[in-house]
Design a protein around this motif. Structure first.
Motif, PDB file in Angstrom:
ATOM      1  N   PHE A 164       0.805  -1.051   0.117  1.00  0.00           N
ATOM      2  CA  PHE A 164       0.106   0.072  -0.019  1.00  0.00           C
ATOM      3  C   PHE A 164       0.794   1.198  -0.064  1.00  0.00           C
ATOM      4  O   PHE A 164       2.323   1.007   0.047  1.00  0.00           O
ATOM      5  N   TYR A 165       0.251   2.272  -0.174  1.00  0.00           N
ATOM      6  CA  TYR A 165       0.919   3.805   0.001  1.00  0.00           C
ATOM      7  C   TYR A 165       0.114   4.563   0.745  1.00  0.00           C
ATOM      8  O   TYR A 165      -0.981   4.922   0.117  1.00  0.00           O
ATOM      9  N   LYS A 166       0.418   5.003   1.918  1.00  0.00           N
ATOM     10  CA  LYS A 166      -0.911   5.642   2.667  1.00  0.00           C
ATOM     11  C   LYS A 166      -0.727   7.008   2.303  1.00  0.00           C
ATOM     12  O   LYS A 166      -0.049   7.884   1.376  1.00  0.00           O
ATOM     13  N   GLU A 175      -3.660   8.288  -2.056  1.00  0.00           N
ATOM     14  CA  GLU A 175      -3.128   7.013  -1.397  1.00  0.00           C
ATOM     15  C   GLU A 175      -3.308   5.926  -2.239  1.00  0.00           C
ATOM     16  O   GLU A 175      -4.108   5.898  -3.030  1.00  0.00           O
ATOM     17  N   VAL A 176      -2.567   4.807  -1.992  1.00  0.00           N
ATOM     18  CA  VAL A 176      -3.014   3.525  -2.625  1.00  0.00           C
ATOM     19  C   VAL A 176      -3.514   2.445  -1.723  1.00  0.00           C
ATOM     20  O   VAL A 176      -2.815   2.248  -0.985  1.00  0.00           O
ATOM     21  N   VAL A 177      -4.601   1.823  -2.013  1.00  0.00           N
ATOM     22  CA  VAL A 177      -5.167   1.160  -1.066  1.00  0.00           C
ATOM     23  C   VAL A 177      -4.479  -0.365  -1.270  1.00  0.00           C
ATOM     24  O   VAL A 177      -3.858  -0.590  -2.241  1.00  0.00           O
ATOM     25  N   SER A 237      -0.190  -8.594  -7.095  1.00  0.00           N
ATOM     26  CA  SER A 237       0.659  -7.798  -7.505  1.00  0.00           C
ATOM     27  C   SER A 237       0.284  -6.762  -8.456  1.00  0.00           C
ATOM     28  O   SER A 237      -0.499  -7.203  -9.203  1.00  0.00           O
ATOM     29  N   ARG A 238       0.762  -5.627  -8.362  1.00  0.00           N
ATOM     30  CA  ARG A 238       0.060  -4.459  -8.973  1.00  0.00           C
ATOM     31  C   ARG A 238       1.547  -3.579  -9.722  1.00  0.00           C
ATOM     32  O   ARG A 238       2.454  -3.260  -8.990  1.00  0.00           O
ATOM     33  N   TYR A 239       1.307  -3.472 -10.965  1.00  0.00           N
ATOM     34  CA  TYR A 239       2.619  -2.776 -11.539  1.00  0.00           C
ATOM     35  C   TYR A 239       2.120  -1.332 -12.296  1.00  0.00           C
ATOM     36  O   TYR A 239       0.944  -1.514 -12.580  1.00  0.00           O
TER      37      TYR A 239
HETATM   38  C1  OGA Z   1       3.303   7.309  -5.880  1.00  0.00           C
HETATM   39  C2  OGA Z   1       1.953   7.176  -5.785  1.00  0.00           C
HETATM   40  C3  OGA Z   1       0.020   6.019  -6.824  1.00  0.00           C
HETATM   41  C4  OGA Z   1      -0.190   4.809  -7.504  1.00  0.00           C
HETATM   42  O1  OGA Z   1       4.190   6.618  -6.229  1.00  0.00           O
HETATM   43  O2  OGA Z   1       3.753   8.478  -5.384  1.00  0.00           O
HETATM   44  O3  OGA Z   1       1.384   7.914  -5.184  1.00  0.00           O
HETATM   45  O4  OGA Z   1      -1.326   4.788  -7.819  1.00  0.00           O
HETATM   46  N1  OGA Z   1       1.687   6.183  -6.528  1.00  0.00           N
HETATM   47  O5  OGA Z   1       0.573   4.089  -7.910  1.00  0.00           O
END
Ligand code: OGA
Ligand code: MN
Length: 219
Positions: free
Chosen positions: A124-126, A190-192, A197-199
């Motif tokens: 994820f990415y908060k 953000e990324v849930v 795997s997500r590319y």
């Molecule tokens: C990033 C980001 C979003 C995504 O890399 O900074 O926010 O959907 N990615 O991959």
């Protein structure tokens, strides 16, 4: 790669005009069918074939340690050089877009950097900004998703928020060929958590903060 034989969607000029218009009115746009499917497939094969040792845990700032990074984001990234074989067409397209939006919107974009990103299952990415006003040279974010057959149940959506950080403006499924472009300083996002795997191929247009004497510390 010779892309002249590939089927084309609408000509670039129309797409660039649409992007510039959207950036001017809302600050972002979400597109599909920008790049030929055969070209996207080539990128997908390239990212899958890239040696996993070339992917590194992404950082969130120079001062942050590994533990904090892991709390904020779990993706792995691989920076691309301008001469990266498969990405040549992509870099050329981004250069044309750069010139176009500079002419239309006076954004003063100077160069472009990008990386492949791999979110393994559970990554994820908060919520974050890619850039804070005045403190970074990143001005425009681009994200191209490379996930064949992505289903809503697979998670991994990109949530784009209004400046209040609460109102969800867009929920973007990271489906194959979807391209998102937004002003880096305007939208928390953000990324849930991805369930598989997500590319993606993620990049930023930057402005040039170099003065005559010192080098840009954010470069
Ligand atoms: C990033 C980001 C979003 C995504 O890399 O900074 O926010 O959907 N990615 O991959
Ligand atoms: Mn981001």
């Amino acid at each position: 790669m010779n892309t002249s034989l590939l089927p084309r969607g609408p000509v670039d000029g129309d797409i660039f005009a649409h992007i510039a218009e959207s950036l001017y009115t809302t600050g972002y746009c979400i597109l599909s069918d920008v790049f030929p499917v055969a070209y996207l497939q080539g990128l997908f094969i390239d990212i899958k074939n890239t040696d996993s040792r070339q992917f590194h845990y992404a950082g969130i700032g120079r001062e942050q340690g590994f533990q904090l990074n892991q709390f904020v984001r779990r993706d792995r990234i691989c920076w691309l050089e301008q001469d990266h074989g498969r990405a040549d067409f992509y870099f050329e397209w981004m250069e044309k877009l750069r010139l176009y939006v500079n002419r239309r919107l006076f954004l003063g974009l100077f160069d472009y950097e990008c990386h492949y990103a791999h979110y393994p299952e559970g990554a994820f990415y908060k919520k974050h900004y890619d850039s804070f006003q005045g403190s970074s040279n990143r001005r425009l974010t681009t994200i191209l998703y490379l996930n064949p057959d992505w289903q809503p149940g697979d998670g991994g959506q990109l949530l784009m928020y209004a400046k209040d950080g609460e109102t969800v403006l867009e929920t973007v499924q990271p489906t194959f060929g979807t391209l998102v472009i937004f002003l880096s300083e305007e939208f928390p996002h953000e990324v849930v958590t991805a369930k598989r795997s997500r590319y993606s191929l993620t990049g930023w247009f930057r402005i040039n903060n170099n003065s005559g004497v010192t080098l840009d510390p954010g470069a």
